[in-house]
Scaffold this active site. Sequence first.
Site, PDB file in Angstrom:
ATOM      1  N   GLU A  94       0.831  -1.216   0.000  1.00 49.64           N
ATOM      2  CA  GLU A  94       0.000   0.000   0.000  1.00 49.64           C
ATOM      3  C   GLU A  94       0.866   1.268   0.000  1.00 49.64           C
ATOM      4  O   GLU A  94       0.624   2.200   0.772  1.00 49.64           O
ATOM      5  CB  GLU A  94      -0.952   0.006   1.205  1.00 49.64           C
ATOM      6  CG  GLU A  94      -1.955  -1.140   1.171  1.00 49.64           C
ATOM      7  CD  GLU A  94      -3.047  -1.036   2.243  1.00 49.64           C
ATOM      8  OE1 GLU A  94      -2.774  -0.468   3.313  1.00 49.64           O
ATOM      9  OE2 GLU A  94      -4.145  -1.540   2.011  1.00 49.64           O
ATOM     10  N   GLU A 151      -6.848  -7.486  -1.353  1.00 47.14           N
ATOM     11  CA  GLU A 151      -7.523  -7.397  -0.058  1.00 47.14           C
ATOM     12  C   GLU A 151      -8.982  -7.018  -0.262  1.00 47.14           C
ATOM     13  O   GLU A 151      -9.300  -5.846  -0.435  1.00 47.14           O
ATOM     14  CB  GLU A 151      -6.850  -6.366   0.868  1.00 47.14           C
ATOM     15  CG  GLU A 151      -5.457  -6.733   1.319  1.00 47.14           C
ATOM     16  CD  GLU A 151      -4.898  -5.763   2.378  1.00 47.14           C
ATOM     17  OE1 GLU A 151      -5.684  -4.996   2.981  1.00 47.14           O
ATOM     18  OE2 GLU A 151      -3.670  -5.787   2.586  1.00 47.14           O
TER      19      GLU A 151
END
Length: 845
Positions: A188, A257
């Site tokens: 991320e 995710e």
Amino acid sequence: MAMDSNSKLPVMWNALLVVLLASWVCSVTGSVSYDRKAITINGQRRILISGSIHYPRSSPEMWPDLIQKAKEGGLDVIQTYVFWNGHEPAPGKYYFEGNYDLVKFIKLVKQAGLYVHLRIGPYVCAEWNFGGFPVWLKYIPGINFRTNNGPFKAQMQIFTKKIVDMMKAERLFESQGGPIILSQIENEYGPMEYELGAPGKAYSDWAAKMALGLGTGVPWVMCKQDDAPDPIINTCNGFYCDYFSPNKAYKPKMWTEAWTGWYTEFGGAVPYRPAEDLAFSVARFIQKGGSFINYYMYHGGTNFGRTAGGPFIATSYDYDAPLDEYGLLRQPKWGHLKDLHRAIKLCESALVSGDPSVMRLGNYQEAHVFKYKSGGCAAFLANYNPRSFAKVAFGNMHYNLPPWSISILPDCKNTVYNTARVGAQIARKKMVPVPIHAGFSWQAYNEETASDVDSSFAMVGLLEQINTTRDVSDYLWYSTDIKIDPSEGFLKNGKSPVLTILSAGHALHVFVNGQLSGSAYGSLEFPKLTFSQGVKLRAGINKISLLSIAVGLPNVGPHFETWNAGILGPITLNGLNEGRRDLSWQKWSYKIGLRGEALNLHSVSGSSSVEWAQGSLVARRQPLTWYKTTFNAPAGNAPLALDMGNMGKGQIWINGQGIGRHWPAYKASGNCGDCNYAGTYNEKKCTTNCGEASQRWYHVPRSWLNPTGNLLVVFEEWGGDPNGISLVRRETDSVCANIYEWQPTLMNYQMQASGKVNKPLRPKVHLECDAGQKISAVKFASFGTPEGVCGSYRQGSCHAHHSYDAFNRLCVGQNFCSVTVAPEMFGGDPCPSVMKKLSVEVICS
């Protein structure tokens, strides 16, 4: 642009890909590559369903069962982070044992016949202490985390290479015949790079190049990284990812995710995500050409010891995942997703062979149609309207679509699954006290306040906590003396002076002359705190002892390694003759950790090194107290937990192993109303536990217990009543089903698609208690228009009066039963021409 799969363009792409990938995909005994449609394993494009299971968040004894349940739930891949601070607790000192035995975990996944996506990071975030970084990393001279910084890149490369070399030595990459088909570098990083600019871009390019240079023979991904350099695949994380496209046309659309729920924070309500919405989000992603989807989390597990990050992340990392914290099936989520996975796999060969054609079916409705190479098609029919049903025409048939749902038609004709129609049973769990012979018999040891003990060192001014403790303990004592002149006015008029303390967090207990004067604490959103209240002082020297407490180190945010904790001041005393006295720049003495920690009171050997008070001398509601008791392991194999509802805040150990931080006195604030599955989900939308403890129960892995003489130690900061602590087991209380009369099922689809029947078929309700339980009673049954939810169903305006009969006849006394949802089972149709459903709840015992 959408092309016919027979055109020449994909051939050109494939040729280009072969050139691109040849340098880094070796085909020893297995090969993994990709194209714009999917990940290809040994020459076959695959729709891959994956789930996150983090090995340190459960015990190795739980791993085989978790992996098996994931496989039964329809998963192909297990995804995990690698936890750097668990594996390298001191520079160059590595640890791969116990629940950090990464190789064992991966080999168990292979044994089960599943693949692995290994997210090496080594930054993981994950609501894990310090985001997975070892604290020693912060003290390397000149270091700056996650940017174009020499010292940081050197350490990151050493650890990443260490993990890759380990995997290679054990032949665990698919290119060597192992299960690892994908690896992730960084995590991320996109939002961080955006903030940092050029140094961020230079760092992410370096990280990509460094990873590729390790020659794993499998593709690398970067999540939330729109500019991931080729050939690295950029992927999506979020509650929904159907809008996402990778940064190059030849990369597959991957969702690393898909958030199955959200984490719990101390002081926050407990989030959950309805199964219907989660299934809807996955079907939306697949119909838009997605081919890899990973549930974060599939099993969340437990933040044992001091591994929780945050700050303020709870010990439970349940995440409302399909497998609950204890490793039990969370129904209906696990079953509803299992049915979804089977429906998707029925369409797999069409999904990977070409792009869908999209047809409008209404204002908020559309169809995505995928063609099979062998002829025929599969269709996804979507209704995006969160408020109303839609009747749509497709092919030469009509279909009824519930709000906010997608129906899957593997043959473009018969519906096998609808995301809003749950066929799986709903299980309600309960925590049942385990009878312990004569109950827990507690002994107590009082922790000294810092005024009683020798300080480690003293200096003028206030110190930052993490730099002082280096996170060897949650606790740091700050102590000083205040001299009060006998002529002070407050001694005569009784108006106590006000002590004001500003702290960077996370919690604080104030002791004046050895007595607890008060406490203050922050929250995840606002970790800083202010203590300001009247204190009892006497003439002469007064001892002020401040116990500052960290509740997990931060795991996310720009340069979170630089964030402060502890009492940074100012500290003032108001209401003296002189007005205000600033104590910030006095001489302060410091002590890292508690005396009980230094004595290892939580361990079997350490606990016998001091005298413990017993019987009537065991103080209750006394701050800074250690409690211990012993107990025998209960029979059976139901998961166990400690009910800490009567305690305040502290830590728990069993046989010297850290269960985690307890904080049941921190009540959950928030809005816990009814929650409709339909409409866009966010982590605040559906929550429970408002006004109650954010976490009351604390998981005790059975494998941590000996048959007899288990040592349980609790450190209590605030003062609680240890006699209220009990050992409980988690089991099913009741199971429910809520089935519409023409709801699609896999079994009925197979009958229709095979041509054996050409009329609509009735669904069945399946009810099952835990192994060793039986259905003892029917609490509710209604065929008609029942209302409410499992646990509180009620009859609607239409009700078949013989609704209970079939369940009393077929289910009571059984572990498992099936009942067809048809009017004749319940004494006839109570309201023809109305869409009916069956709601039932049975008790398990």
